[in-house]
Motif scaffolding. Structure first.
Motif, PDB file in Angstrom:
ATOM      1  N   MET A   1      14.139  20.114 -27.733  1.00  0.00           N
ATOM      2  CA  MET A   1      12.972  20.627 -27.048  1.00  0.00           C
ATOM      3  C   MET A   1      13.144  20.368 -25.553  1.00  0.00           C
ATOM      4  O   MET A   1      13.447  19.261 -25.132  1.00  0.00           O
ATOM      5  N   SER A  86       7.531  27.573 -28.001  1.00  0.00           N
ATOM      6  CA  SER A  86       7.613  26.597 -29.073  1.00  0.00           C
ATOM      7  C   SER A  86       7.963  25.240 -28.492  1.00  0.00           C
ATOM      8  O   SER A  86       8.628  25.148 -27.463  1.00  0.00           O
ATOM      9  N   ALA A  88       9.115  22.985 -30.845  1.00  0.00           N
ATOM     10  CA  ALA A  88       9.884  22.474 -31.981  1.00  0.00           C
ATOM     11  C   ALA A  88      11.252  21.980 -31.526  1.00  0.00           C
ATOM     12  O   ALA A  88      11.879  22.585 -30.658  1.00  0.00           O
ATOM     13  N   VAL A  93      12.200  24.773 -37.718  1.00  0.00           N
ATOM     14  CA  VAL A  93      10.927  24.091 -37.993  1.00  0.00           C
ATOM     15  C   VAL A  93       9.749  25.050 -37.886  1.00  0.00           C
ATOM     16  O   VAL A  93       8.809  24.971 -38.653  1.00  0.00           O
ATOM     17  N   GLU A  94       9.810  25.981 -36.944  1.00  0.00           N
ATOM     18  CA  GLU A  94       8.705  26.908 -36.757  1.00  0.00           C
ATOM     19  C   GLU A  94       9.081  28.337 -37.122  1.00  0.00           C
ATOM     20  O   GLU A  94       8.482  29.286 -36.635  1.00  0.00           O
ATOM     21  N   CYS A  95      10.045  28.451 -37.990  1.00  0.00           N
ATOM     22  CA  CYS A  95      10.502  29.779 -38.425  1.00  0.00           C
ATOM     23  C   CYS A  95       9.398  30.502 -39.191  1.00  0.00           C
ATOM     24  O   CYS A  95       8.746  29.907 -40.044  1.00  0.00           O
ATOM     25  N   ARG A 108      16.478  18.880 -42.819  1.00  0.00           N
ATOM     26  CA  ARG A 108      15.205  19.557 -42.538  1.00  0.00           C
ATOM     27  C   ARG A 108      14.002  18.608 -42.552  1.00  0.00           C
ATOM     28  O   ARG A 108      13.157  18.686 -41.656  1.00  0.00           O
ATOM     29  N   TRP A 111      13.793  16.892 -39.213  1.00  0.00           N
ATOM     30  CA  TRP A 111      13.345  17.772 -38.131  1.00  0.00           C
ATOM     31  C   TRP A 111      11.843  18.018 -38.221  1.00  0.00           C
ATOM     32  O   TRP A 111      11.156  18.051 -37.204  1.00  0.00           O
ATOM     33  N   ASN A 112      11.349  18.179 -39.450  1.00  0.00           N
ATOM     34  CA  ASN A 112       9.901  18.355 -39.629  1.00  0.00           C
ATOM     35  C   ASN A 112       9.142  17.116 -39.154  1.00  0.00           C
ATOM     36  O   ASN A 112       8.110  17.227 -38.487  1.00  0.00           O
ATOM     37  N   ASN A 115       9.169  16.906 -35.381  1.00  0.00           N
ATOM     38  CA  ASN A 115       8.209  17.867 -34.841  1.00  0.00           C
ATOM     39  C   ASN A 115       6.786  17.320 -34.924  1.00  0.00           C
ATOM     40  O   ASN A 115       6.009  17.451 -33.979  1.00  0.00           O
ATOM     41  N   GLU A 116       6.452  16.690 -36.045  1.00  0.00           N
ATOM     42  CA  GLU A 116       5.116  16.100 -36.208  1.00  0.00           C
ATOM     43  C   GLU A 116       4.881  14.978 -35.205  1.00  0.00           C
ATOM     44  O   GLU A 116       3.793  14.872 -34.621  1.00  0.00           O
ATOM     45  N   MET A 119       4.336  16.602 -31.750  1.00  0.00           N
ATOM     46  CA  MET A 119       3.031  17.254 -31.641  1.00  0.00           C
ATOM     47  C   MET A 119       1.887  16.240 -31.684  1.00  0.00           C
ATOM     48  O   MET A 119       0.903  16.387 -30.955  1.00  0.00           O
TER      49      MET A 119
END
Length: 131
Positions: A1, A86, A88, A93-95, A108, A111-112, A115-116, A119
């Motif tokens: 990011m 984004s 992400a 992650v934001e696909c 994955r 990465w999720n 991202n959390e 955010m």
């Protein structure tokens, strides 16, 4: 990011509006001079902030822009999401469509989770916190 110049300048604009909030509208010229950002670039960013409902605008001699909420009611996350496409850490992650490797991708979940964390951090910070 990577936060772009547009995102960083959007934060500068919003913080400038918050710092100089006395209920009146603030001209882009004043913001431009204080923040040392070109008028042309400011116009593009403020248009996005206005269209996104984060600021109010008025035309005319005493026109300009102002916050339409209290500084503590704006999260850094909402400002950056509006200006950046984004935040992400990786594209998947934001696909919008299902990733073909989603079921077998061992990284994955990490990465999720990242991202959390990002955010949650950005949504947990307000303009008031930065002032």
């Amino acid at each position: 990011m990577m936060i772009s110049t547009k995102g960083r300048y959007a934060m500068s604009i919003m913080l400038d509006l918050a710092q100089h909030d006395d209920g009146s509208y603030i001209s882009l010229k004043d913001i431009s001079e204080r923040q040392e950002i070109s008028m042309k670039y400011l116009e593009a960013i403020i248009a996005k902030l206005s269209k996104g409902g984060l600021v109010d605008s008025a035309r005319g001699k005493s026109g300009g822009y102002r916050l339409n909420r209290k500084p503590e009611e704006y999260s850094v996350g909402e400002i950056l999401i509006l200006t950046e496409k984004s935040l992400a850490p990786v594209a998947c992650v934001e696909c919008e469509k299902q990733c073909t490797k989603e079921g077998s991708c061992l990284s994955r979940p990490m990465w999720n989770e990242l991202n959390e964390v990002i955010m949650d951090f950005l949504n947990g910070k307000t303009l008031a916190d930065l002032l």
